[in-house]
Design an enzyme around this catalytic site. Structure first.
Site, PDB file in Angstrom:
ATOM      1  N   HIS A 104      44.840  69.483  -2.078  1.00  0.00           N
ATOM      2  CA  HIS A 104      44.139  70.113  -0.954  1.00  0.00           C
ATOM      3  C   HIS A 104      45.105  70.966  -0.130  1.00  0.00           C
ATOM      4  O   HIS A 104      44.772  72.092   0.266  1.00  0.00           O
ATOM      5  CB  HIS A 104      43.514  69.035  -0.064  1.00  0.00           C
ATOM      6  CG  HIS A 104      42.908  69.579   1.201  1.00  0.00           C
ATOM      7  ND1 HIS A 104      41.615  70.046   1.258  1.00  0.00           N
ATOM      8  CD2 HIS A 104      43.425  69.738   2.437  1.00  0.00           C
ATOM      9  CE1 HIS A 104      41.354  70.467   2.482  1.00  0.00           C
ATOM     10  NE2 HIS A 104      42.446  70.284   3.216  1.00  0.00           N
ATOM     11  N   GLU A 105      46.297  70.433   0.127  1.00  0.00           N
ATOM     12  CA  GLU A 105      47.286  71.207   0.883  1.00  0.00           C
ATOM     13  C   GLU A 105      47.736  72.430   0.084  1.00  0.00           C
ATOM     14  O   GLU A 105      47.997  73.495   0.658  1.00  0.00           O
ATOM     15  CB  GLU A 105      48.478  70.327   1.251  1.00  0.00           C
ATOM     16  CG  GLU A 105      48.132  69.139   2.143  1.00  0.00           C
ATOM     17  CD  GLU A 105      47.354  69.530   3.388  1.00  0.00           C
ATOM     18  OE1 GLU A 105      47.595  70.637   3.912  1.00  0.00           O
ATOM     19  OE2 GLU A 105      46.504  68.743   3.832  1.00  0.00           O
ATOM     20  N   HIS A 108      45.537  75.328   0.724  1.00  0.00           N
ATOM     21  CA  HIS A 108      45.877  76.168   1.881  1.00  0.00           C
ATOM     22  C   HIS A 108      46.948  77.195   1.515  1.00  0.00           C
ATOM     23  O   HIS A 108      46.915  78.340   1.986  1.00  0.00           O
ATOM     24  CB  HIS A 108      46.357  75.292   3.039  1.00  0.00           C
ATOM     25  CG  HIS A 108      45.269  74.476   3.662  1.00  0.00           C
ATOM     26  ND1 HIS A 108      44.078  75.014   4.090  1.00  0.00           N
ATOM     27  CD2 HIS A 108      45.195  73.144   3.925  1.00  0.00           C
ATOM     28  CE1 HIS A 108      43.311  74.062   4.604  1.00  0.00           C
ATOM     29  NE2 HIS A 108      43.969  72.916   4.499  1.00  0.00           N
ATOM     30  N   HIS A 112      46.648  81.231   1.699  1.00  0.00           N
ATOM     31  CA  HIS A 112      47.662  82.094   2.310  1.00  0.00           C
ATOM     32  C   HIS A 112      48.058  83.213   1.356  1.00  0.00           C
ATOM     33  O   HIS A 112      48.184  84.377   1.741  1.00  0.00           O
ATOM     34  CB  HIS A 112      48.879  81.261   2.698  1.00  0.00           C
ATOM     35  CG  HIS A 112      49.857  81.986   3.545  1.00  0.00           C
ATOM     36  ND1 HIS A 112      51.118  81.492   3.836  1.00  0.00           N
ATOM     37  CD2 HIS A 112      49.790  83.185   4.178  1.00  0.00           C
ATOM     38  CE1 HIS A 112      51.761  82.354   4.600  1.00  0.00           C
ATOM     39  NE2 HIS A 112      50.989  83.376   4.826  1.00  0.00           N
TER      40      HIS A 112
END
Length: 234
Positions: A104-105, A108, A112
């Site tokens: 999940h991270e 991100h 980006h």
């Protein structure tokens, strides 16, 4: 007039209570789901950190550093210094829950890389929301003490608090999109099998509901302020 304001102030506490209950329920569900699947070891035997590094490498992202951070579920991606921090319960753990959170991270980081618009908007809002959150309540309190003369200040305070609500709403698509990207990357890289993906999906959905609950809570707080301020104007 004062009686009406006081009655509105205390009677609307139910909105705060509802918000707290919603957040506690979502947090409990998240913790229970994560703890349940943190006992399910992934067939690949990869740790959260290893899974994150593979996903980033597979996506062609080589300038993001995977680091360890103390705490439980304190995981986050920092676009400012391009670091992906994984907590004690994720970094070195081999469970499907840990891999899901790490992925999940990574979602991100992928946002980006793709210049994902909601992520950019949320990032631009951070300094404004921080200031708005700090100043909203002092301005409201001053407006209340000034009585009718403070009505404009109350309006300003409510508008500033509304920024926090807007921030929470913008956060929702960012988090849901990151989870979707995570599941696709876990499938594409073969880190998790079909059954494991289903279990990881449950963890990520439970995590997403904590953001929904947080948004609902601040909306209820905003509604309370509007009701109280409407009572003061009358």
């Amino acid at each position: 007039m004062y009686y009406g304001y006081g009655y509105g102030y205390y009677s609307t506490y139910i909105l705060i209570i509802i918000g707290v209950i919603i957040c506690l329920a979502a947090s409990a569900r998240m913790n229970n789901t994560f703890n349940r699947f943190s006992r399910v070891r992934s067939m690949s035997g990869m740790t959260g950190a290893q899974a994150a590094e593979r996903i980033l490498l597979n996506a062609g992202i080589r300038d993001v550093k995977v680091t360890h951070i103390r705490g439980n579920l304190t995981d986050h991606y920092d676009p400012r210094n391009r670091t992906l921090a994984l907590s004690d319960s994720v970094y070195g753990k081999t469970s499907v829950a840990a891999i899901g959170v790490a992925a999940h991270e990574c979602g991100h980081a992928l946002q980006h890389q793709d210049n994902y618009a909601p992520l950019r908007i949320r990032g631009a809002m951070v300094p404004v929301v921080n200031w708005g959150s700090r100043l909203a309540w002092p301005i409201l309190i001053v407006g209340i003490f000034l009585g009718g003369a403070g009505s404009i200040l109350c309006q300003v305070g409510i508008i500033m608090f509304s920024l926090a609500v807007l921030f929470q709403l913008v956060t929702l698509p960012v988090e849901f999109n990151a989870s979707g990207r995570a599941l696709r990357e876990l499938e594409r890289t073969g880190i998790l099998g079909d059954t494991e993906l289903r279990d990881t999906g449950r963890v990520l959905r439970a995590a997403a509901m904590t953001y929904v609950a947080s948004a609902a809570s601040v909306i209820l707080q905003l509604l309370r302020l509007v009701l109280i301020y409407g009572g003061r104007r009358r």
